[in-house]
Design a protein around this motif. Structure first.
Motif, PDB file in Angstrom:
ATOM      1  N   SER A  30       0.801  -1.215   0.000  1.00 27.48           N
ATOM      2  CA  SER A  30       0.000   0.000   0.000  1.00 27.48           C
ATOM      3  C   SER A  30       0.840   1.273   0.000  1.00 27.48           C
ATOM      4  O   SER A  30       0.310   2.357  -0.243  1.00 27.48           O
ATOM      5  CB  SER A  30      -0.956   0.012   1.196  1.00 27.48           C
ATOM      6  OG  SER A  30      -0.244  -0.024   2.418  1.00 27.48           O
ATOM      7  N   TRP A  53       0.174   5.144  -5.070  1.00 24.54           N
ATOM      8  CA  TRP A  53      -0.124   4.542  -3.772  1.00 24.54           C
ATOM      9  C   TRP A  53      -1.371   5.180  -3.162  1.00 24.54           C
ATOM     10  O   TRP A  53      -2.112   4.520  -2.430  1.00 24.54           O
ATOM     11  CB  TRP A  53       1.066   4.696  -2.820  1.00 24.54           C
ATOM     12  CG  TRP A  53       1.306   6.121  -2.396  1.00 24.54           C
ATOM     13  CD1 TRP A  53       2.046   7.059  -3.034  1.00 24.54           C
ATOM     14  CD2 TRP A  53       0.765   6.752  -1.231  1.00 24.54           C
ATOM     15  NE1 TRP A  53       2.015   8.250  -2.339  1.00 24.54           N
ATOM     16  CE2 TRP A  53       1.237   8.083  -1.237  1.00 24.54           C
ATOM     17  CE3 TRP A  53      -0.050   6.335  -0.188  1.00 24.54           C
ATOM     18  CZ2 TRP A  53       0.905   8.988  -0.230  1.00 24.54           C
ATOM     19  CZ3 TRP A  53      -0.380   7.233   0.817  1.00 24.54           C
ATOM     20  CH2 TRP A  53       0.099   8.547   0.779  1.00 24.54           C
ATOM     21  N   ASN A  73      -5.180  -3.861  -2.592  1.00 23.77           N
ATOM     22  CA  ASN A  73      -4.210  -3.774  -1.514  1.00 23.77           C
ATOM     23  C   ASN A  73      -4.359  -4.883  -0.479  1.00 23.77           C
ATOM     24  O   ASN A  73      -3.527  -5.000   0.417  1.00 23.77           O
ATOM     25  CB  ASN A  73      -4.302  -2.406  -0.833  1.00 23.77           C
ATOM     26  CG  ASN A  73      -3.710  -1.296  -1.672  1.00 23.77           C
ATOM     27  OD1 ASN A  73      -3.088  -1.542  -2.702  1.00 23.77           O
ATOM     28  ND2 ASN A  73      -3.912  -0.058  -1.237  1.00 23.77           N
ATOM     29  N   ASN A  76      -2.459  -7.651  -2.567  1.00 21.95           N
ATOM     30  CA  ASN A  76      -1.124  -7.183  -2.973  1.00 21.95           C
ATOM     31  C   ASN A  76      -0.889  -7.438  -4.458  1.00 21.95           C
ATOM     32  O   ASN A  76       0.161  -7.943  -4.870  1.00 21.95           O
ATOM     33  CB  ASN A  76      -0.033  -7.857  -2.144  1.00 21.95           C
ATOM     34  CG  ASN A  76       0.024  -7.349  -0.717  1.00 21.95           C
ATOM     35  OD1 ASN A  76      -0.753  -6.488  -0.314  1.00 21.95           O
ATOM     36  ND2 ASN A  76       0.951  -7.877   0.064  1.00 21.95           N
TER      37      ASN A  76
END
Length: 118
Positions: A30, A53, A73, A76
């Motif tokens: 993140s 991000w 997030n 991932n």
């Protein structure tokens, strides 16, 4: 160690769609801006798309309106949804990660081949 593993490439006909995935590990996902680059045979590597991000994104003019970058997030993983593919989209697609603070090293995956036939 940091690993970026791309998947989802393949051989498709013009007009088809593909979704590329990049699974990231070894980093705080993140906190990283994620991106996609591509390289066609005999050409320099070029920017395709970026998702920050903080959530925003940018695209190269050549893919704007056809490609969509997104991220999960929790998993991932960063994705590149590619629609209306043309032979000019052919190349090796690389996933990248850049920390949200400037001055740090970039990370690159090994790439996944996308081939679009006419």
């Amino acid at each position: 160690q940091v690993q970026l593993v791309e998947s989802g490439g393949g051989l498709v006909q013009a007009g088809a769609s593909l979704r590329l995935s990049c699974a990231a590990s070894g980093l705080t996902f993140s906190s990283y801006t994620m991106g996609w680059f591509r390289q066609a045979p005999g050409k320099e590597r070029e920017f395709v798309a970026r998702i920050f991000w903080s959530g925003g994104n940018t695209y190269s003019d050549s893919v704007k309106g056809r490609f969509t970058i997104s991220r999960d997030n929790v998993k991932n993983t960063v994705y590149l949804q590619m629609n209306s593919l043309t032979p000019e989209d052919t190349g090796v697609y690389y996933c990248t990660a850049r920390y949200r603070a400037p001055g740090s090293d970039d990370y690159w995956g090994q790439g996944t081949q996308v081939t679009v036939s006419s």
